[in-house]
Design a protein around this motif. Structure first.
Motif, PDB file in Angstrom:
ATOM      1  N   THR A  19       1.136  -1.249  -0.247  1.00  0.00           N
ATOM      2  CA  THR A  19       0.080   0.176   0.090  1.00  0.00           C
ATOM      3  C   THR A  19       0.916   1.629  -0.171  1.00  0.00           C
ATOM      4  O   THR A  19       0.446   1.865  -0.701  1.00  0.00           O
ATOM      5  CB  THR A  19      -0.783  -0.016   1.505  1.00  0.00           C
ATOM      6  OG1 THR A  19      -1.897  -1.214   0.654  1.00  0.00           O
ATOM      7  CG2 THR A  19      -1.671   1.568   1.289  1.00  0.00           C
ATOM      8  N   SER A  52       3.923  -1.573 -11.164  1.00  0.00           N
ATOM      9  CA  SER A  52       3.516  -1.610  -9.953  1.00  0.00           C
ATOM     10  C   SER A  52       2.648  -2.932 -10.653  1.00  0.00           C
ATOM     11  O   SER A  52       1.762  -4.111 -10.220  1.00  0.00           O
ATOM     12  CB  SER A  52       1.403  -0.857  -9.641  1.00  0.00           C
ATOM     13  OG  SER A  52       1.146  -0.021 -10.983  1.00  0.00           O
ATOM     14  N   THR A  54       0.315  -3.198 -13.132  1.00  0.00           N
ATOM     15  CA  THR A  54      -1.072  -3.349 -13.546  1.00  0.00           C
ATOM     16  C   THR A  54      -0.636  -3.044 -14.451  1.00  0.00           C
ATOM     17  O   THR A  54      -1.379  -2.823 -15.007  1.00  0.00           O
ATOM     18  CB  THR A  54      -1.637  -2.235 -12.864  1.00  0.00           C
ATOM     19  OG1 THR A  54      -0.790  -1.334 -12.854  1.00  0.00           O
ATOM     20  CG2 THR A  54      -1.556  -3.186 -10.684  1.00  0.00           C
ATOM     21  N   ARG A  72      -6.158   7.099 -11.144  1.00  0.00           N
ATOM     22  CA  ARG A  72      -7.380   6.736 -10.629  1.00  0.00           C
ATOM     23  C   ARG A  72      -7.408   5.352 -10.125  1.00  0.00           C
ATOM     24  O   ARG A  72      -7.605   4.132  -9.430  1.00  0.00           O
ATOM     25  CB  ARG A  72      -8.850   6.641 -11.418  1.00  0.00           C
ATOM     26  CG  ARG A  72      -9.778   6.330 -10.734  1.00  0.00           C
ATOM     27  CD  ARG A  72     -11.764   6.924 -11.214  1.00  0.00           C
ATOM     28  NE  ARG A  72     -11.628   6.370 -12.951  1.00  0.00           N
ATOM     29  CZ  ARG A  72     -11.596   7.190 -13.926  1.00  0.00           C
ATOM     30  NH1 ARG A  72     -11.599   8.158 -13.507  1.00  0.00           N
ATOM     31  NH2 ARG A  72     -11.295   5.971 -15.011  1.00  0.00           N
ATOM     32  N   PHE A  73      -6.974   4.233 -11.310  1.00  0.00           N
ATOM     33  CA  PHE A  73      -6.942   3.160 -11.508  1.00  0.00           C
ATOM     34  C   PHE A  73      -5.394   2.640  -9.736  1.00  0.00           C
ATOM     35  O   PHE A  73      -6.078   1.022  -9.433  1.00  0.00           O
ATOM     36  CB  PHE A  73      -6.279   2.658 -12.898  1.00  0.00           C
ATOM     37  CG  PHE A  73      -5.670   1.150 -12.808  1.00  0.00           C
ATOM     38  CD1 PHE A  73      -7.051   0.701 -13.249  1.00  0.00           C
ATOM     39  CD2 PHE A  73      -4.578   0.767 -12.969  1.00  0.00           C
ATOM     40  CE1 PHE A  73      -6.755  -0.766 -13.688  1.00  0.00           C
ATOM     41  CE2 PHE A  73      -4.419  -0.419 -13.050  1.00  0.00           C
ATOM     42  CZ  PHE A  73      -5.883  -1.469 -12.936  1.00  0.00           C
ATOM     43  N   LEU A  74      -4.741   3.396  -9.943  1.00  0.00           N
ATOM     44  CA  LEU A  74      -3.842   3.239  -8.711  1.00  0.00           C
ATOM     45  C   LEU A  74      -4.426   2.841  -7.595  1.00  0.00           C
ATOM     46  O   LEU A  74      -3.811   2.152  -6.365  1.00  0.00           O
ATOM     47  CB  LEU A  74      -2.189   3.340  -9.066  1.00  0.00           C
ATOM     48  CG  LEU A  74      -1.971   2.410 -10.768  1.00  0.00           C
ATOM     49  CD1 LEU A  74      -0.414   3.603 -10.927  1.00  0.00           C
ATOM     50  CD2 LEU A  74      -1.476   1.623 -10.451  1.00  0.00           C
ATOM     51  N   THR A  75      -5.548   4.106  -7.473  1.00  0.00           N
ATOM     52  CA  THR A  75      -5.500   4.436  -6.033  1.00  0.00           C
ATOM     53  C   THR A  75      -6.752   3.715  -6.222  1.00  0.00           C
ATOM     54  O   THR A  75      -6.814   2.313  -4.879  1.00  0.00           O
ATOM     55  CB  THR A  75      -5.634   5.535  -5.474  1.00  0.00           C
ATOM     56  OG1 THR A  75      -6.431   5.728  -6.727  1.00  0.00           O
ATOM     57  CG2 THR A  75      -4.764   6.700  -6.138  1.00  0.00           C
ATOM     58  N   ASP A  77      -9.378   2.064  -7.904  1.00  0.00           N
ATOM     59  CA  ASP A  77      -9.919   0.763  -8.422  1.00  0.00           C
ATOM     60  C   ASP A  77     -10.157  -0.365  -7.846  1.00  0.00           C
ATOM     61  O   ASP A  77      -8.757  -0.793  -7.116  1.00  0.00           O
ATOM     62  CB  ASP A  77      -9.367   0.871 -10.072  1.00  0.00           C
ATOM     63  CG  ASP A  77     -10.732  -0.260 -11.064  1.00  0.00           C
ATOM     64  OD1 ASP A  77     -10.695  -1.095 -10.225  1.00  0.00           O
ATOM     65  OD2 ASP A  77      -9.958   0.245 -12.017  1.00  0.00           O
ATOM     66  N   SER A  78     -11.100  -0.515  -7.537  1.00  0.00           N
ATOM     67  CA  SER A  78     -10.986  -1.738  -6.850  1.00  0.00           C
ATOM     68  C   SER A  78     -11.115  -3.441  -7.491  1.00  0.00           C
ATOM     69  O   SER A  78     -10.943  -4.246  -7.106  1.00  0.00           O
ATOM     70  CB  SER A  78     -11.911  -2.346  -6.439  1.00  0.00           C
ATOM     71  OG  SER A  78     -13.140  -2.207  -6.155  1.00  0.00           O
ATOM     72  N   SER A  83      -4.561  -2.388  -6.831  1.00  0.00           N
ATOM     73  CA  SER A  83      -4.397  -0.662  -6.082  1.00  0.00           C
ATOM     74  C   SER A  83      -4.813  -0.515  -4.954  1.00  0.00           C
ATOM     75  O   SER A  83      -4.176  -1.612  -3.838  1.00  0.00           O
ATOM     76  CB  SER A  83      -6.062  -0.415  -6.264  1.00  0.00           C
ATOM     77  OG  SER A  83      -6.194  -1.183  -6.061  1.00  0.00           O
ATOM     78  N   ARG A  86      -7.766  -2.094  -2.971  1.00  0.00           N
ATOM     79  CA  ARG A  86      -7.775  -3.729  -2.939  1.00  0.00           C
ATOM     80  C   ARG A  86      -6.359  -4.220  -1.689  1.00  0.00           C
ATOM     81  O   ARG A  86      -6.227  -4.591  -1.386  1.00  0.00           O
ATOM     82  CB  ARG A  86      -7.210  -4.398  -4.422  1.00  0.00           C
ATOM     83  CG  ARG A  86      -8.471  -4.474  -5.078  1.00  0.00           C
ATOM     84  CD  ARG A  86      -9.218  -5.754  -4.331  1.00  0.00           C
ATOM     85  NE  ARG A  86      -8.849  -7.171  -4.276  1.00  0.00           N
ATOM     86  CZ  ARG A  86      -8.905  -7.946  -5.678  1.00  0.00           C
ATOM     87  NH1 ARG A  86      -9.875  -6.762  -6.604  1.00  0.00           N
ATOM     88  NH2 ARG A  86      -8.338  -8.398  -6.099  1.00  0.00           N
TER      89      ARG A  86
END
Lengths: 311, 268, 505
Positions: A19, A52, A54, A72-75, A77-78, A83, A86
C-alpha cells in the motif's frame, strides 16, 4: 502462536508495505508529470503501471494512459489487485482475522487508511490525489509506529518480516522497470529529463535526502543504483531489506526455537549481497541481477511459509 | 442362526489427503436375541481408533488417519448368533424414549402424497396398521439393486417406481410417523434382501414402537417383520444418523467408493 | 408531563437529571459523535445481511446512561441467579434422567418433538455438569418494581462487548458522571469469563488452554469474538486452526500442535461438527463432539442448550424454576398463553387484536402477529393458522415498557428500552456482572430495539449505593422529559405495544 495468525500477520505486513509503495509511486509520478515544468506525460504513467505490474490489467480497461485514468486505477479502483484500495482491503482483512494479535493503535491505523476509501470513486485532481496518498502514507506510518510500539514478540516480527520481504520485492521491481532510464544506451547521461526521472525514483523510496547525505557528487545513475541496492543505511534498499529479514528470522528463531531453511536462505543471500559491489552488478547486467533477486526473494517467501507452517 | 459378515469399503481419492477422520457405526452389540461371537474392524493403513457411544446409544468408533492417504480400505467382519423373536427387539440399549422418534427429519418428511398413502393403507390398530403399511410399501416399489443415491429423501423416493432398501425403510418410517407411530431407521446386515448376491450397501430397515410390545422391526424389502437373519448395528431418526461411515478429509480432489459386502448364513 | 410524576420517578436519580440539565444538548451530541467515531475506528461494527451499501455499520450509541439503583440490582441479581441455576439444572436433567418429565411438569412431546432437543449429544455429561456457562437474560420493565424476563439466551448470547466498550466510552467522555455516581465496574468481565472457562476444564488439567472459536471475520459478531479473546489473552481460533486426533482437540501453531482444553465457541450447534450435525458445515471441527463426549474438552456453552431457551419452553420457566429451586421464580415471565391449551387458545382467538402471537420455533420477528398494529387480513390469517396448528403458537399481552431519557434529534426524549444482563456459571458458582447491555428503540414510540432495525445501545450504570451519594448536585427540577425511567402512566397511549423482539444471537 496459531499458524494462521502468523500467516495473516506476515501478509498484513506485505500488504501494508505494498500500500505504502503504491502510494509513493503515485505521488512521485504525479510530481514527475503534473507538477513538473516538463511534464513527463504518458511515459511516466506507463512506467508506474509497469512498476506496479498492473499494465496488462490496465490495458484491459481500454482506457488511455493519462494521469486521471492511471491515478484512479492505482488508487481507488477495486477491480484489480494492484490498487491501493485493494491492497488496503487485503491488509484489513488480514488484520481483522488477527485482530487479537494487534494493538488498538495498529488496527486503527489500518482501519483509518481503509476508511479513506469508503465510497470514494475518484482520487480527484493532482492536488487531491497527492492529499489522498499523503493521508494513506500518514496512516501506514502510524501503523508502522504502532507496530514498533507493540510487544517485542512474534506478532511484531511476522508483520515486519512480511514488510521486509515485500519491500525487497518493491525496490527490485522499481529499479528493474526504471533501469533503462538509469542506464540509457548511447544517450548522454545527465540531461534534464533524466534528473527528473532519477528524482522520481529516489522519491518513491524516500531517498532524496539520504542521497545527498551519502553522495557528494550530485545525481549520478551509478550512485542511485548503489544506494538502492547496496547501502544498508537506506531502509528501502535491497541490502537493508535483506539484512532485516535475517535479523527478524533470528529473533523468531530465538523466541520460537524454529530455525530452518528460511534462515539459511536469508543468511546466504545477505552474505552474498554484503560482499558484492554495485559496480559489478551494473557491468554484469542489472536487469538479470534484479530478475534473479526477485525470484530468490519469492523462494524465501515460500520457505518462510513452510518453516512456520502457514498452510 | 449364525450370520457371517464380511464388509469391505474402499475410498479412493483423486488427490492425496493430508488427514482423514471418520465416525464409524459398524459395531453390533448384544441384545436379548443377538449375540456377537466375534467382530473385527480393520483398516489397511496406520490409524488410531477410539471407541465411544452416540446419543442414540449406538457404539461408535472414531478413526483417525494421518496422510498422505490415497485410499483407505475398511474391513468389518465377524459372526453373530441370533434367535427368532418375531421382529420384537428385546434388551437393546435404549437411552431415548419412543416419543423422540415421532420427529421428522429432512430425509423422512412425509409429503401430502405419502400422508394420503399412509392414511389409506394404515388402517386399524397400530400393529395391524404397521403390517399393512409395510406390505403396501413393499408391493408399491420394485427393488433397486443399485447403491442408494446420496441424500435422497423419502418424499423424493416415493415418486419413483423402484427403491433401494434404504429408501423403502425411510418411506415406511415417514408414513408410520405421519400416523402418529414412533419409527426409526436401523442399519445393519442381512441376507434377506439380496440373498447370496453381494449387497450394494449395508442393509437398512425400520423399527416402529407399539405400546405393549416395544420396538418391532419391519423390512419393506420383504414386506415382513425382520426375522433372525438380521444383525442390528445402529439406530437413528434416519439413514444419515445411522450411517455406518461419516467422514471428513483434509485435501483436494474427489473420492470414489467401492463396497464389497457378503452376509452368509453359516452352513448354507 | 406533570409535576406529580416526579415523586414517582425515582428522586434518587436527581443528580443524573442535574447532569443532563447542566450539559448542553450540543455538548452531549458532540460526545456521542466522538464515541461513535471511536467505535467506527475500532471496527466495532456489525454486518447487515442483504445490505450491500453499508455492509458494516456501527450500532448507534446513546450518551445518556441508564441507571439501576443498588437495591433494584440486588433484587434483579437474585432473580437472575435463581433462573440461571434452574436453566442449568434443567439441562442436566433433560439430557440425563428427565425427572421433570416423570414428574409431569412438562409435556414430553414439547421436548422430544422440539428440534432444539439434540438427541445426538444426549447422554454426554459436560465437565462439571455445567451446560449454560454464559447466559444473557433479556428483561423488560413495566413499572418501578416490575421486571419481566422476555427471553432467555443460553446458547451464544452476544452483546457483552458493547457493555464493555460503552462503559469505556462513558469513562472517557463523561468522567464527571463517575465522580457523582458510584458505578459498579464491569471491566472485570473478561477476567471472570476466563476464570469461569478455566474452572470447567476437564478434570486433571493443571493449566487449561482456553480458546475462543469464531466462524471467522465475516461473522457479524466477529468484533466481539476478537474483543473477548483479546481481553482474556487467549487465542481466537477458526475451525481450520483446530484438529481432533485421538479424541483430543489440538490447535495448529507455528511450533506444532498445542492441546486445547476449553473452547468458548461462537458457532451454532448445527455447524459445530460435520460428522455429527450438518455434514455440509465448513465452519465446524470434525471430531469435536467425539472429543467432547470423551471428556477431553469443555464446550462453552454446551451443545444442546437450545432446549432451555426455546420459546415453547419459555412459558414453562416459572414451573421449571419451581421444580428445581423449590421456590417461586423471583423474576416473573411475561404472561404467556400456550395455544396448545384449549382455554388459552380460546382467549387468544377472542383477543387477537390486543395480543402478540409468536411461532414457538420462529426467531428474529418472523412468524409473529402484533395485534394492535396488524391489519384485519393479517389477523384473519393468523386466526386460521392458530386453529389449524395451535401447538405451534404462544401469545403474550402487549406491554407498556418503561422509557428512559435518550438524546433524540430534537433534544432529550423518552425512548423504550430493554436490558440484557450477563450471568456466568462456573464450577465455583453463579455470578452476575453488575451491568449489561441496554438496547434502546431510537424511533419515537417504537418498541423495536434490534440493531438491524434502528435500535441503539447505551451504558447501564449499576449504582453501588442508592442515589448519588458523592455528588453535590441538585436537580433543577425543570426537565421532566429528561427524567430517567418515566413511570408507567406517563407513557403516551400509542407507546403501549408489543415486547421488542429479542436479539440477534
Amino acid at each position: 502462536m496459531l499458524s494462521r495468525t502468523a500467516s495473516s500477520l506476515y501478509w498484513l505486513g506485505r500488504y501494508v508495505e505494498r500500500t505504502d509503495f503504491i502510494a509513493r509511486l503515485v505521488e512521485a509520478t504525479v510530481r514527475l508529470d503534473v507538477l513538473s515544468p516538463r511534464p513527463a506525460g504518458e511515459a511516466a504513467w506507463a512506467s508506474a503501471l509497469a512498476v506496479s505490474e498492473t499494465d496488462s490489467a490496465f490495458a484491459k480497461t481500454g482506457q488511455s494512459v493519462t494521469q486521471n485514468n492511471v491515478a484512479r486505477f492505482l488508487t481507488v479502483d477495486s477491480s484489480h489487485s494492484g490498487s491501493i484500495v485493494r491492497s488496503l482491503d487485503m491488509a484489513r482483512n488480514n488484520a481483522r482475522a488477527v485482530r487479537t494479535a494487534l494493538t488498538k493503535e495498529a488496527w486503527t491505523g489500518i482501519n483509518r487508511a481503509w476508511l479513506l476509501f469508503d465510497n470514494r470513486s475518484s482520487p480527484g485532481g493532482a492536488m487531491a490525489t497527492l492529499n489522498l496518498v499523503e493521508a494513506v502514507k500518514a496512516e501506514t506510518r502510524g501503523f508502522e509506529g504502532a507496530v514498533h510500539r507493540m510487544l517485542r514478540n512474534q506478532a511484531t516480527w511476522f508483520i515486519r518480516l512480511g514488510q521486509a520481504i515485500e519491500r525487497a520485492d518493491n525496490t527490485a521491481r522499481l529499479l528493474d522497470v526504471k533501469y533503462h532510464i538509469l542506464l540509457p544506451e548511447g544517450e548522454r547521461v545527465g540531461g534534464v529529463v533524466d534528473r527528473d526521472q532519477w528524482t522520481t525514483i529516489l522519491q518513491t523510496v524516500s531517498a532524496v535526502t539520504a542521497y545527498r547525505w551519502l553522495y557528494s557528487e550530485g545525481l549520478k545513475p551509478a550512485n542511485v543504483i548503489d544506494l538502492l541496492i547496496a547501502r544498508p543505511e537506506l531502509p528501502r534498499s535491497l541490502a537493508a531489506s535483506v539484512e532485516e529479514a535475517v535479523d527478524i528470522l533470528n529473533l523468531l528463531a530465538k523466541r520460537t526455537g524454529l530455525h530452518g531453511e528460511a534462515d539459511r536462505m536469508a543468511r546466504n543471500r545477505h552474505m552474498r549481497l554484503a560482499k558484492m559491489a554495485s559496480g559489478a552488478v551494473i557491468s554484469r547486467g542489472l536487469h538479470q541481477y534484479l530478475q534473479g533477486f526477485i525470484a530468490e526473494n519469492d523462494e524465501l517467501h515460500r520457505a518462510v511459509g513452510r518453516q512456520f507452517k502457514f498452510t | 442362526m449364525r450370520l457371517i459378515v464380511d464388509h469391505r469399503t474402499t475410498y479412493r481419492f483423486t488427490a492425496p489427503q493430508a488427514r482423514l477422520i471418520q465416525l464409524l457405526r459398524v459395531n453390533p452389540e448384544d441384545t436379548h436375541d443377538q449375540s456377537v461371537a466375534s467382530w473385527n474392524v480393520h483398516v489397511d493403513c496406520d490409524a488410531r481408533f477410539r471407541r465411544g457411544r452416540d446419543g442414540f446409544g449406538n457404539s461408535t468408533t472414531m478413526l483417525y488417519v494421518d496422510g498422505p492417504v490415497d485410499s483407505i480400505e475398511i474391513t468389518v467382519s465377524g459372526e453373530v448368533l441370533t434367535n427368532p423373536s418375531n421382529g420384537i427387539v428385546h434388551g437393546a440399549h435404549e437411552p431415548l424414549p419412543p416419543a423422540l422418534f415421532l420427529r421428522e427429519t429432512v430425509l423422512t418428511m412425509a409429503d401430502l402424497d405419502m400422508r394420503d398413502f399412509a392414511r389409506d393403507v394404515g388402517l386399524g390398530e397400530p400393529l395391524a396398521a404397521l403390517h399393512a403399511l409395510n406390505g403396501a410399501v413393499h408391493r408399491r416399489f420394485a427393488l433397486d439393486h443399485g447403491r442408494p443415491a446420496a441424500g435422497q429423501s423419502a418424499a423424493t423416493a416415493f415418486q419413483h417406481p423402484t427403491a433401494t432398501p434404504r429408501d423403502l425403510a425411510q418411506m415406511f418410517i415417514a408414513a408410520a410417523r405421519s400416523l402418529g407411530i414412533p419409527a426409526r431407521y436401523v442399519s445393519g446386515y442381512s441376507p434377506a434382501c439380496f440373498g447370496d448376491d453381494a449387497s450394494p450397501a449395508p442393509h437398512g430397515w425400520a423399527e416402529a414402537h407399539v405400546i405393549g410390545l416395544g420396538w418391532v422391526a419391519f423390512d419393506s424389502c420383504t414386506g415382513l417383520c425382520a426375522d433372525e437373519a438380521y444383525v442390528r448395528v445402529a439406530v437413528a431418526l434416519d439413514s444419515a444418523g445411522a450411517a455406518p461411515v461419516a467422514g471428513s478429509r483434509l485435501g483436494e480432489g474427489e473420492e470414489a467408493l467401492d463396497v464389497d459386502l457378503h452376509v452368509d448364513r453359516a452352513g448354507q | 408531563m406533570g409535576q406529580a410524576g416526579s415523586t414517582v420517578a425515582r428522586p434518587e436519580l436527581a443528580a443524573l437529571g442535574a447532569w443532563i440539565d447542566e450539559t448542553p444538548d450540543a455538548e452531549l451530541r458532540r460526545r456521542q459523535q466522538s464515541a461513535e467515531a471511536t467505535f467506527r475506528q475500532l471496527g466495532i461494527t456489525f454486518a447487515v445481511y442483504g445490505d450491500s451499501d453499508a455492509s458494516e455499520r456501527i450500532i448507534p450509541f446513546d450518551i445518556v446512561p441508564r441507571v439501576f439503583l443498588a437495591d433494584e440490582w440486588a433484587r434483579l441479581s437474585a432473580g437472575l441467579v435463581q433462573r440461571v441455576e434452574a436453566i442449568n439444572a434443567f439441562l442436566v436433567d433433560i439430557y440425563g434422567e428427565r425427572k421433570i418429565l416423570d414428574a409431569g411438569v412438562l409435556p414430553p412431546d414439547l421436548i422430544f418433538g422440539n428440534a432444539q432437543f439434540r438427541p445426538e449429544i444426549a447422554g454426554i455429561r459436560p465437565p462439571h455438569d455445567i451446560w449454560a456457562h454464559i447466559c444473557g437474560i433479556d428483561l423488560v420493565r413495566t413499572g418501578p418494581d416490575d421486571f419481566f424476563v422476555l427471553e432467555d439466551n443460553a446458547r451464544t448470547p452476544s452483546g457483552v462487548s458493547y457493555m464493555l466498550e460503552n462503559r469505556e466510552a462513558m469513562l472517557r467522555l463523561c468522567p464527571e458522571l463517575f465522580r457523582d455516581f458510584r458505578v459498579a465496574a464491569v471491566d472485570s468481565y473478561p477476567d471472570r469469563l476466563l476464570e469461569t472457562m478455566k474452572s470447567v476444564a476437564p478434570e486433571g488439567v493443571a493449566a487449561p488452554v482456553c480458546v475462543v472459536l469464531t466462524p471467522g471475520h465475516y461473522n457479524s459478531a466477529y468484533y466481539e469474538h476478537s474483543f473477548l479473546a483479546d481481553s482474556m489473552g487467549v487465542e481466537l481460533v477458526e475451525a481450520a486452526d483446530l484438529v481432533v486426533d485421538d479424541d483430543v482437540v489440538w490447535m495448529r501453531t507455528i511450533a506444532g500442535r498445542v492441546k486445547v482444553d476449553v473452547i468458548y465457541r461462537r458457532i451454532d450447534d448445527d455447524y459445530l461438527d460435520p460428522l455429527v450435525f450438518r455434514p455440509d458445515s465448513m465452519l465446524g471441527v470434525p471430531g469435536l463432539i467425539a472429543a467432547y463426549a470423551a471428556g477431553n474438552v469443555a464446550l462453552i456453552n454446551a451443545p444442546g442448550n437450545g432446549i432451555a431457551d426455546d420459546k415453547a419452553i419459555y412459558s414453562y420457566m416459572p414451573e421449571i424454576v419451581r421444580f428445581y429451586s423449590g421456590g417461586e421464580a423471583k423474576l416473573p415471565n411475561v404472561e404467556t398463553w400456550r395455544c396448545r391449551e384449549p382455554q388459552a387458545l380460546k382467549y387468544v382467538l377472542d383477543n387477537l387484536k390486543d395480543v402478540v402471537v409468536k411461532l414457538v420455533d420462529g426467531s428474529g420477528g418472523y412468524g409473529m402477529l402484533v395485534g394492535p398494529t396488524a391489519t384485519k387480513a393479517e389477523i384473519e390469517t393468523f386466526r386460521a393458522a392458530l386453529i389449524a396448528k395451535p401447538h405451534r403458537y404462544i401469545a403474550q399481552p402487549t406491554l407498556a415498557l418503561s422509557t428512559v431519557p435518550t438524546l433524540a434529534d430534537a433534544g432529550l426524549a423518552p425512548r423504550h428500552v430493554d436490558f440484557r444482563p450477563f450471568v456466568l456459571t462456573g464450577s465455583k458458582g453463579v455470578q452476575v456482572v453488575p451491568g449489561g447491555l441496554t438496547r434502546v428503540a431510537l424511533k419515537e414510540g417504537s418498541l423495536v430495539v434490534n440493531s438491524s432495525q434502528g435500535g441503539g445501545t447505551k451504558d447501564s450504570f449499576v449504582l453501588m449505593d442508592n442515589g448519588a451519594a458523592r455528588g453535590q448536585r441538585q436537580s433543577q427540577g425543570q426537565s421532566q422529559a429528561l427524567r430517567p425511567e418515566l413511570p408507567l402512566h406517563h407513557l403516551p397511549e400509542e407507546a403501549n405495544g408489543r415486547p421488542p423482539p429479542a436479539g440477534a444471537e
